[in-house]
Design an enzyme around this catalytic site. Sequence first.
Site, mmCIF file in Angstrom:
data_model
loop_
_atom_site.group_PDB
_atom_site.id
_atom_site.type_symbol
_atom_site.label_atom_id
_atom_site.label_comp_id
_atom_site.label_asym_id
_atom_site.label_seq_id
_atom_site.Cartn_x
_atom_site.Cartn_y
_atom_site.Cartn_z
ATOM 1 N N ASP A 226 -3.327 -0.036 0.804
ATOM 2 C CA ASP A 226 -4.583 0.451 0.247
ATOM 3 C C ASP A 226 -5.521 0.886 1.373
ATOM 4 O O ASP A 226 -5.655 0.191 2.395
ATOM 5 C CB ASP A 226 -5.233 -0.680 -0.576
ATOM 6 C CG ASP A 226 -6.584 -0.296 -1.129
ATOM 7 O OD1 ASP A 226 -6.640 0.604 -1.977
ATOM 8 O OD2 ASP A 226 -7.585 -0.907 -0.699
ATOM 9 N N GLU B 5 -1.838 4.813 1.480
ATOM 10 C CA GLU B 5 -2.892 5.552 0.790
ATOM 11 C C GLU B 5 -3.727 6.138 1.923
ATOM 12 O O GLU B 5 -4.518 5.413 2.544
ATOM 13 C CB GLU B 5 -3.739 4.638 -0.095
ATOM 14 C CG GLU B 5 -4.819 5.401 -0.839
ATOM 15 C CD GLU B 5 -5.789 4.495 -1.603
ATOM 16 O OE1 GLU B 5 -6.190 4.884 -2.715
ATOM 17 O OE2 GLU B 5 -6.152 3.427 -1.090
#
Length: 707
Positions: free
Chosen positions: A342, A378
Amino acid sequence: MQVWPGQAYPLGATYDGAGTNFAVFSEAADRIELCLLHDDGSETAIELRETDAFVRHAYLPGIMPGQRYGFRVHGPYAPERGQRCNSAKLLLDPYAKAISGGIEWGEEVYGYHFGSPGRRNDLDSAPHTMSSVVVNPYFDWGDDRRPRTEYHHTLLYEAHVKGLTMRHPGLPDELRGTYAALAHPAIIEHLTELGVTALELMPVHQFVNDHRLVDMGLNNYWGYNTIGFFAPHNAYASWGDRGQQVLEFKSAVRALHEAGIEVILDVVYNHTAEGNHLGPTLSFKGLDNASYYRLTDDPRYYMDTTGTGNSLLMRSPHVLQLIMDSLRYWVTEMHVDGFRFDLAATLARQFHEVDRLSSFFDLVQQDPVVSQVKLIAEPWDVGEGGYQVGNFPPLWTEWNGKYRDTVRDMWRGEPQTLAEFASRLTGSSDLYQDDGRRPLASINFVTCHDGFTLHDLVSYNEKRNDANGEDNRDGESHNRSWNCGVEGDTDDPEVLELRARQMRNFTATLMLSQGVPMLSHGDEFGRTQSGNNNAYCQDNELSWVPWPENAEGEGDAELLEFTRAMVWLRRDHPVFRRRRFFHGRPVEGTHDELSDIAWFTPEGEEMTQRDWDSTQARALSVFLNGNAISEPGPRGERISDDSFLLMFNASPKTLEFVVPVNHGRQWQVVVDTARPSGLERGTGAKVQAGDRLSLVDRSMMVLQRPA
C-alpha cells in the site's frame, strides 16, 4: 519467577517448548518492564536488565503460548525533542505474533490530556488497550506446497476476508467473516470455477478501529491502519484471539494452496495506527518515537506522505529490519505467496523525494526469501512527486493506474484515447519496456476496493458517500465513470441493457489485455455500493458481497458466466498472455509473413498516424497473430496459438466493421458483448475476410481464427 538473561535475537516473544524469550528494541528508554498480564486484571512486571545494542531481553522458563503481555517504557517524555516515553502506557510488542482484545477509546490511551495537549498524561492505559500474546510456532503444514504460479498464468482476485464471506448462504453463521470461511469448500469452489489463481487479501495485519470512526458509530472496515505487522487481525478469527488467529490463518493458507490458489497480502508498511502528534500511544510512539517515525524540523510533529498522520522512517535501520523481518515471517512461517504494498512510494522516501535506489529496495532485491515471492506496488502516495507508475525497480510489478483510467475513458467515449488505449491493451510498453521489464509488470484493473464497483462505475456520475459522515467530501471526485444516461437506480430497460453491456466491455477488455488481470471481489456478480466510492468505514451490507442467491434479477448470473468465459478464454490462449512485448513486425523463425500485431480502422484499413490522432475516433480493430509469439515455452519449444481479431466500438452509434482481407480467410465470432450472455465458444457465426459486421454502440466483438 525465574528470569534468565535470554537472547537479543530474535526480537519479540519466542516460545521454544520450555519457555519464552522476550526481546525489544528502544534506544530512547532508560529502562523497560515486561508486564505479564493476568485474567483478573493484575500484571507481573519484570525489568529487562540485559541489553545488547539497545535491545533489552530476558528468558522466562515456563511462560507458555496464550500468555498476554506488554511493555512499559521508562524514559524521557519530551515531545519538543521527539521523545514520547511514558511508563503509564502499556505498549504492544512491535514483533507480537498475535494481539488480544481491542481498544476502549478514552484519554487513558493517549500520552497527553485532551484539554492540555502539552501536559503529560499518566493515566494507566492497560485496562483500555490491546495486549500482545505469546504464540505456539508449531503447526502441521503436512505436504503444503506453494503453487508458484507464474505471472502469465495469474489471475488476481482482490478480496476482503469479511466482505467476501459474510453473506455467503453456504457458510455456517459462526464462520462468516473469518479466516476459516476462506478455507470453506463453498468459497474455494467459487474461486476455482472462476479461474482465480491468487487471492489478494485486503489488510490482515492487526489493525485499529480509529477513535474518530468509533465515536461516529463506524469502523475501519478496510483495515489500512496497522498496529501489528506480524499478527493476523484478531477480529477475523472464529474461535479465539490468544493465538488461535494464527492457527486459523495458517489453516486457510493450507486449504487455498491445496486448491492451487496463492495468498497475497495487502500490507501497510508506510504508516501505523498511532496517527500524528495528537494520536494515541499504543506501541512504537512510546518505545522510541524518533527511531520509528519521520519527524519534521520541529520534532513535535510528524511528516505525513500517507494522509494518515504519520510515515515510518525508511532510513532507520530498525524500521527496515522490522519490515524485512515481518515480510520474511509471513513467507516462511505463514506460507504466503507475495505482497501488495500500500502507498509503496512512501517506502522509497529515504529522505524526501521518491528514490528508486533507496535502502528498502536494496534490501528486498538481495533478500533470498522476499525477492522470490510476488511483489506488487501501489506506486503512489499523497506526497509531492508521489505518482510513480512505471518507475519501480525491475523485480516489482505495479498496480497500473494508467490502465484503469485509460480503459474507463475509452468506454465512456472520451476523445483522443485510442493511442493510449492501444498501449494499455498491449502491456504498457511506454511504462515498463525501458527498464527491462515486460508486460507482466503491469497489474491491470478497472476497479478495486478504492473507488466505484464495476456496477457503480456504469451507474453513477457522482459519488454518494454521505454515509461516511464527511458530507460527501471524502473519496475521489473524478471517477471517469458514466451512468449511461440515468443517475443511480433505474428500471429503464434500455439503460439497464447498456449498463450490462458496459460491464461486459470492461470485463472482456481486462481479460484480453496483455499484463496480469485483477478482479475486485463481487464484480463478477455486479455488486453495488449504492454509489459510495470510499466505503472504508462501511462494515455492513453496503460493502459485503451479495452472493447470487441473495441478489435480485438474472443479470448477476449472466455476468458471472460471462466473466468465467472470458477468464477461461484468456487461460486457454497464450496470445493473450504474452511474456514479451509485441514487435509490430513479422517474427523471425515463425514462418509467418504477417506481423505479430496489426491495427485497423473500422473500414479494415491499417491505422495511419492521422487515424491515431483523430479527435473523435472511438473505434478500432486489432489483430493478434497466434503464429508469431516470440517467447519460447518452458522447455524451449515454440509456442503457437489461434489468431484473434478484437473489434472495439466505443462510439455512441452502431458502426460497421470490415474484416481485414489479408489476415485470414475465415473467422468465428466467439464474443459479442452486445448479447446478454456473450457467445459460447464454438457456436458463433462464421465470417469471411472482407465481410462487414455491425457492432452496436459501445460494444466489442472477438473473432477467432484457428492456427
